[in-house]
Scaffold this motif. Structure first.
Motif, PDB file in Angstrom:
ATOM      1  N   LEU A 124       2.423  20.409  26.942  1.00 53.10           N
ATOM      2  CA  LEU A 124       0.990  20.454  26.705  1.00 53.10           C
ATOM      3  C   LEU A 124       0.051  20.495  27.970  1.00 53.10           C
ATOM      4  N   ALA A 125       0.685  19.531  28.847  1.00 50.81           N
ATOM      5  CA  ALA A 125      -0.256  19.312  30.108  1.00 50.81           C
ATOM      6  C   ALA A 125       0.168  20.790  31.044  1.00 50.81           C
ATOM      7  N   ALA A 126       1.296  21.343  30.991  1.00 49.34           N
ATOM      8  CA  ALA A 126       1.635  22.635  31.595  1.00 49.34           C
ATOM      9  C   ALA A 126       0.715  23.861  30.855  1.00 49.34           C
ATOM     10  N   MET A 127       0.605  23.660  29.645  1.00 47.24           N
ATOM     11  CA  MET A 127      -0.243  24.795  28.973  1.00 47.24           C
ATOM     12  C   MET A 127      -1.578  24.631  29.514  1.00 47.24           C
ATOM     13  N   ALA A 128      -2.132  23.440  29.332  1.00 49.87           N
ATOM     14  CA  ALA A 128      -3.388  23.110  29.686  1.00 49.87           C
ATOM     15  C   ALA A 128      -3.735  23.479  30.951  1.00 49.87           C
ATOM     16  N   ALA A 137      -6.389  26.792  32.286  1.00 53.27           N
ATOM     17  CA  ALA A 137      -7.282  26.310  33.095  1.00 53.27           C
ATOM     18  C   ALA A 137      -7.316  27.276  34.517  1.00 53.27           C
ATOM     19  N   TRP A 138      -5.942  27.724  34.614  1.00 55.25           N
ATOM     20  CA  TRP A 138      -5.802  28.664  35.761  1.00 55.25           C
ATOM     21  C   TRP A 138      -6.494  29.757  35.460  1.00 55.25           C
ATOM     22  N   GLN A 139      -6.079  30.265  34.320  1.00 52.21           N
ATOM     23  CA  GLN A 139      -6.501  31.656  33.907  1.00 52.21           C
ATOM     24  C   GLN A 139      -7.916  31.740  33.588  1.00 52.21           C
TER      25      GLN A 139
END
Length: 55
Positions: free
Chosen positions: A43-47, A51-53
């Protein structure tokens, strides 16, 4: 006097032994800790990716 008190206390313990609540079984520790940590990391990686996108 003390011997009488000890006998009285022992008799009370014996008579109340059937009425005492049994000690609850210990709560088993979760064996899914690595799975939970993996889910949190995912979930942290997806967040972070979202955010990067956006920026």
């Amino acid at each position: 006097m003390i011997a009488d008190m000890n006998r009285l206390e022992q008799a009370a313990r014996v008579s109340m032994s059937g009425f005492q609540d049994a000690e609850p079984p210990p709560v088993p520790r979760s064996s899914h800790l690595p799975l939970r940590l993996s889910a949190i990391a995912l979930l942290a990686a997806m967040a972070l990716t979202a955010a990067w996108q956006l920026f």
